[in-house]
Design a protein around this motif. Structure first.
Motif: not given
Length: 241
Positions: A90-93, A125-130
């Motif tokens: 979970s990528f903080m973006f 996988a890398v997941v961000a909210k943007s």
């Protein structure tokens, strides 16, 4: 504790250095044993809860697509053939953030280069909210080439798996999922971030995939009390070094 462990010596080392180094080497041996023991406990965990929904993520792929065309992948689509483990960072973006988290970006700088190796064993996988276009734009600026970047803008994955707080604050989290008998279970999360750290200590919940700190821990200066990675640094000239 003074037992000599090997015959290798380095130029100019003193007897006092070797005594202290062997004392440290004993501690490093114990740490290695503990790391192996913890990894064994992690592998022995029973399957966690089944995922509540097969989340749809926005995925732009390797090249931008028409913004009016939606491309989505389900979480189940992220598993590679013959590989039943999936790691999601979970990528903080988030959409309200001007820039991504520098620490997350440091982690992903390194992880991008490891992806061709990791894909031999698992998918990551890398997941961000943007929105996905915003994530991909940053990735291109950063020079990332191998990361599988996804957006959770239209699902509840972040909230369900603790990449986001109830008030919408983005959080760094590593979650691992297991595919078994046609079902997908949660296997492990970097839960150290939920445990109050000891005074003066960082949570260190994702340090295992963050080589920056592991290398600094090998130096006399260590991590430093106040230093943290940044998204960009001033260029240093040869005369300023």
């Amino acid at each position: 504790m003074s037992q000599t462990l090997h015959a290798v010596r380095f130029p100019g080392e003193s007897a006092a250095y070797r005594v202290a180094r062997d004392r440290l080497l004993h501690a490093e041996i114990e740490l290695r044993r503990q790391v192996e023991a913890v990894a064994a406990l992690r592998r022995a965990l029973p399957p966690g809860g089944e995922i509540p929904v097969d989340y749809f993520f926005d995925d732009e792929g390797d090249t931008p697509v028409d913004p009016d065309v939606e491309r989505q992948l389900r979480l189940s689509d992220l598993f590679d053939d013959g590989k039943d483990s999936l790691a999601i960072y979970s990528f903080m973006f988030g959409p309200a953030m001007d820039e991504p988290c520098p620490s997350c970006s440091s982690i992903l700088d390194a992880l991008d280069g490891e992806m061709p190796h990791l894909r031999q064993r698992i998918h990551v996988a890398v997941v961000a909210k943007s929105p996905i276009q915003r994530i991909r734009h940053f990735a291109r600026e950063r020079g990332w080439r191998h990361l599988h970047l996804l957006s959770s803008a239209h699902n509840t994955y972040n909230a369900d798996y603790h990449g986001e707080t109830a008030d919408g604050r983005q959080m760094p989290a590593l979650n691992v999922f297991l595919r078994r008998d046609g079902k997908i279970h949660h296997a492990w999360c970097s839960e150290l971030m939920f445990v109050p750290p000891e005074p003066g200590q960082d949570p260190r919940h994702v340090d295992a995939i963050w080589p920056l700190w592991n290398l600094l821990d090998c130096t006399p200066e260590g991590r430093g009390a106040d230093w943290r990675p940044a998204l960009r640094y001033e260029e240093r000239t040869a005369t300023s070094r």
